[in-house]
Write a protein that holds these residues in place. Sequence first.
Motif, PDB file in Angstrom:
ATOM      1  N   SER A 216      13.400  39.074  24.930  1.00  0.00           N
ATOM      2  CA  SER A 216      12.492  40.042  24.520  1.00  0.00           C
ATOM      3  C   SER A 216      11.431  39.300  23.925  1.00  0.00           C
ATOM      4  O   SER A 216      11.437  38.408  22.945  1.00  0.00           O
ATOM      5  CB  SER A 216      12.815  41.109  23.553  1.00  0.00           C
ATOM      6  N   ALA A 217      10.006  39.549  24.035  1.00  0.00           N
ATOM      7  CA  ALA A 217       9.139  39.157  23.487  1.00  0.00           C
ATOM      8  C   ALA A 217       8.722  39.450  21.942  1.00  0.00           C
ATOM      9  O   ALA A 217       8.037  39.195  21.019  1.00  0.00           O
ATOM     10  CB  ALA A 217       7.598  39.575  23.993  1.00  0.00           C
ATOM     11  N   TRP A 218       9.556  40.837  21.789  1.00  0.00           N
ATOM     12  CA  TRP A 218       9.633  41.488  20.430  1.00  0.00           C
ATOM     13  C   TRP A 218      10.355  40.666  19.274  1.00  0.00           C
ATOM     14  O   TRP A 218       9.791  40.133  18.402  1.00  0.00           O
ATOM     15  CB  TRP A 218      10.073  42.755  20.406  1.00  0.00           C
ATOM     16  N   ASP A 219      11.407  40.644  19.686  1.00  0.00           N
ATOM     17  CA  ASP A 219      12.548  39.803  18.819  1.00  0.00           C
ATOM     18  C   ASP A 219      13.085  38.437  19.322  1.00  0.00           C
ATOM     19  O   ASP A 219      14.021  38.010  18.578  1.00  0.00           O
ATOM     20  CB  ASP A 219      13.537  40.507  18.056  1.00  0.00           C
ATOM     21  N   GLY A 220      13.156  38.319  20.622  1.00  0.00           N
ATOM     22  CA  GLY A 220      13.636  37.175  21.369  1.00  0.00           C
ATOM     23  C   GLY A 220      15.060  37.486  21.556  1.00  0.00           C
ATOM     24  O   GLY A 220      15.610  36.453  22.131  1.00  0.00           O
ATOM     25  N   SER A 221      15.637  38.571  21.700  1.00  0.00           N
ATOM     26  CA  SER A 221      17.078  38.957  22.078  1.00  0.00           C
ATOM     27  C   SER A 221      16.857  39.139  23.519  1.00  0.00           C
ATOM     28  O   SER A 221      16.021  39.382  24.289  1.00  0.00           O
ATOM     29  CB  SER A 221      17.337  40.209  21.520  1.00  0.00           C
ATOM     30  N   GLU A 222      18.130  39.224  24.239  1.00  0.00           N
ATOM     31  CA  GLU A 222      18.553  39.511  25.540  1.00  0.00           C
ATOM     32  C   GLU A 222      18.947  40.967  25.465  1.00  0.00           C
ATOM     33  O   GLU A 222      20.090  41.187  25.241  1.00  0.00           O
ATOM     34  CB  GLU A 222      19.389  38.450  26.149  1.00  0.00           C
ATOM     35  N   SER A 223      18.284  41.935  26.195  1.00  0.00           N
ATOM     36  CA  SER A 223      18.542  43.210  26.080  1.00  0.00           C
ATOM     37  C   SER A 223      19.968  43.590  26.697  1.00  0.00           C
ATOM     38  O   SER A 223      20.596  44.572  26.051  1.00  0.00           O
ATOM     39  CB  SER A 223      17.533  44.173  26.664  1.00  0.00           C
TER      40      SER A 223
ATOM     41  N   THR B 111      25.986  35.007  29.924  1.00  0.00           N
ATOM     42  CA  THR B 111      25.615  34.085  31.247  1.00  0.00           C
ATOM     43  C   THR B 111      24.663  35.185  31.788  1.00  0.00           C
ATOM     44  O   THR B 111      24.900  36.039  32.345  1.00  0.00           O
ATOM     45  CB  THR B 111      26.667  33.671  32.025  1.00  0.00           C
ATOM     46  N   ILE B 112      23.233  34.820  32.087  1.00  0.00           N
ATOM     47  CA  ILE B 112      22.385  35.707  32.829  1.00  0.00           C
ATOM     48  C   ILE B 112      21.812  34.979  34.150  1.00  0.00           C
ATOM     49  O   ILE B 112      21.732  33.373  34.014  1.00  0.00           O
ATOM     50  CB  ILE B 112      21.098  36.042  31.819  1.00  0.00           C
ATOM     51  N   LYS B 113      21.464  35.626  35.079  1.00  0.00           N
ATOM     52  CA  LYS B 113      20.746  35.044  36.288  1.00  0.00           C
ATOM     53  C   LYS B 113      19.407  34.824  35.896  1.00  0.00           C
ATOM     54  O   LYS B 113      18.522  35.637  35.361  1.00  0.00           O
ATOM     55  CB  LYS B 113      21.005  35.905  37.327  1.00  0.00           C
ATOM     56  N   ASN B 114      18.944  33.490  36.560  1.00  0.00           N
ATOM     57  CA  ASN B 114      17.599  33.320  36.046  1.00  0.00           C
ATOM     58  C   ASN B 114      16.534  34.156  37.141  1.00  0.00           C
ATOM     59  O   ASN B 114      15.300  34.359  36.668  1.00  0.00           O
ATOM     60  CB  ASN B 114      17.216  31.927  36.629  1.00  0.00           C
ATOM     61  N   SER B 115      16.922  34.771  38.192  1.00  0.00           N
ATOM     62  CA  SER B 115      16.429  35.162  39.131  1.00  0.00           C
ATOM     63  C   SER B 115      15.867  36.668  38.649  1.00  0.00           C
ATOM     64  O   SER B 115      14.740  37.184  38.796  1.00  0.00           O
ATOM     65  CB  SER B 115      16.776  35.335  40.511  1.00  0.00           C
ATOM     66  N   ASP B 116      16.974  37.609  38.186  1.00  0.00           N
ATOM     67  CA  ASP B 116      16.486  38.937  37.548  1.00  0.00           C
ATOM     68  C   ASP B 116      16.933  39.240  36.358  1.00  0.00           C
ATOM     69  O   ASP B 116      16.850  40.302  35.988  1.00  0.00           O
ATOM     70  CB  ASP B 116      17.287  39.729  38.803  1.00  0.00           C
ATOM     71  N   CYS B 117      17.310  38.035  35.589  1.00  0.00           N
ATOM     72  CA  CYS B 117      17.828  38.143  34.287  1.00  0.00           C
ATOM     73  C   CYS B 117      18.953  39.407  34.005  1.00  0.00           C
ATOM     74  O   CYS B 117      19.096  39.828  32.858  1.00  0.00           O
ATOM     75  CB  CYS B 117      16.405  38.693  33.258  1.00  0.00           C
ATOM     76  N   SER B 118      19.961  39.494  35.026  1.00  0.00           N
ATOM     77  CA  SER B 118      20.800  40.450  34.782  1.00  0.00           C
ATOM     78  C   SER B 118      21.958  39.649  33.941  1.00  0.00           C
ATOM     79  O   SER B 118      22.204  38.533  34.250  1.00  0.00           O
ATOM     80  CB  SER B 118      21.070  40.929  36.078  1.00  0.00           C
ATOM     81  N   LEU B 119      22.798  40.278  33.441  1.00  0.00           N
ATOM     82  CA  LEU B 119      24.000  39.799  32.740  1.00  0.00           C
ATOM     83  C   LEU B 119      25.258  39.596  33.404  1.00  0.00           C
ATOM     84  O   LEU B 119      25.312  40.502  34.071  1.00  0.00           O
ATOM     85  CB  LEU B 119      24.337  40.789  31.090  1.00  0.00           C
ATOM     86  N   VAL B 120      25.671  38.410  33.544  1.00  0.00           N
ATOM     87  CA  VAL B 120      26.731  38.174  34.648  1.00  0.00           C
ATOM     88  C   VAL B 120      27.969  38.204  34.098  1.00  0.00           C
ATOM     89  O   VAL B 120      28.917  38.869  34.646  1.00  0.00           O
ATOM     90  CB  VAL B 120      26.500  36.758  35.252  1.00  0.00           C
ATOM     91  N   ASP B 121      28.023  37.658  32.624  1.00  0.00           N
ATOM     92  CA  ASP B 121      29.603  37.552  31.934  1.00  0.00           C
ATOM     93  C   ASP B 121      29.176  37.676  30.492  1.00  0.00           C
ATOM     94  O   ASP B 121      27.893  36.881  30.135  1.00  0.00           O
ATOM     95  CB  ASP B 121      30.032  36.401  32.433  1.00  0.00           C
ATOM     96  N   TRP B 122      30.048  38.006  29.621  1.00  0.00           N
ATOM     97  CA  TRP B 122      29.724  37.758  28.125  1.00  0.00           C
ATOM     98  C   TRP B 122      31.071  37.769  27.380  1.00  0.00           C
ATOM     99  O   TRP B 122      32.169  38.524  28.047  1.00  0.00           O
ATOM    100  CB  TRP B 122      28.766  39.027  27.818  1.00  0.00           C
ATOM    101  N   THR B 123      30.819  37.076  26.404  1.00  0.00           N
ATOM    102  CA  THR B 123      32.168  37.205  25.592  1.00  0.00           C
ATOM    103  C   THR B 123      31.667  37.448  24.047  1.00  0.00           C
ATOM    104  O   THR B 123      30.515  36.768  23.513  1.00  0.00           O
ATOM    105  CB  THR B 123      32.867  36.028  25.539  1.00  0.00           C
ATOM    106  N   ALA B 124      32.378  37.987  23.216  1.00  0.00           N
ATOM    107  CA  ALA B 124      32.022  37.927  21.669  1.00  0.00           C
ATOM    108  C   ALA B 124      33.153  37.134  20.889  1.00  0.00           C
ATOM    109  O   ALA B 124      34.191  37.192  21.121  1.00  0.00           O
ATOM    110  CB  ALA B 124      32.149  39.569  21.277  1.00  0.00           C
ATOM    111  N   GLN B 125      32.666  36.377  19.975  1.00  0.00           N
ATOM    112  CA  GLN B 125      33.429  35.541  19.234  1.00  0.00           C
ATOM    113  C   GLN B 125      34.129  36.159  18.006  1.00  0.00           C
ATOM    114  O   GLN B 125      33.060  36.955  17.155  1.00  0.00           O
ATOM    115  CB  GLN B 125      32.888  34.402  18.924  1.00  0.00           C
TER     116      GLN B 125
END
Length: 191
Positions: free
Chosen positions: A115-122, A177-191
């Motif tokens: 995000s250009a606003w806060d740098g997060s990945e939506s 983990t996100i794809k470079n091509s379309d920025c879609s979220l592939v996998d995630w984990t919370a610690q």
Amino acid sequence: MAGNPEFDREMAKLRFLLRRGDIKQESFDLSERVLRGKHGLTVASDEQRVRVIDTSNPESIPAAPGKSGAETLVGGILLLVLLVLFGFLFKTCMGPTKNDAEIAERHRNGFHCLSAWDGSESDLVAKVKEMLRDPSSFEHVKTQITQVNSSGEHTVIMEYRARNGFGGLNVEFATGTIKNSDCSLVDWTAQ
């Protein structure tokens, strides 16, 4: 004159007021029409009417039809200033132009997905909020992203704050983990 002494006297007073500058030509013309109607005289057309021009009073001299040279010059300068101002604002709003190398570098670093606003990945923010007890307490702290790897993906590490079950704020991390091509979220984990 019109042959009516009362009309002539009133018109003489009007001419005197006009020459002295107490009334303008438009008021004089209107008053003349009213007096002609009052005395039953025909109203002269604009072509037949004689305008009283006092050369010592520049306001009584009628302007030539069309715009004067000074008005045209001022209008041209104003138009030029407006065009320059518009060009400056347009360039400022557009920001600096980026060449292909800068765009490729942003894609390689993964910044186009943040995000250009806060740098997060939506997408990662949305997934984390779904698992929180109080999603409204979510507060993004920062997100870090790796360069694109050989499989065309980025690793994203997000630091955030959220309210725990006891009402206190915890600092937590989520990794995705996100794809470079379309920025879609592939996998995630919370610690």
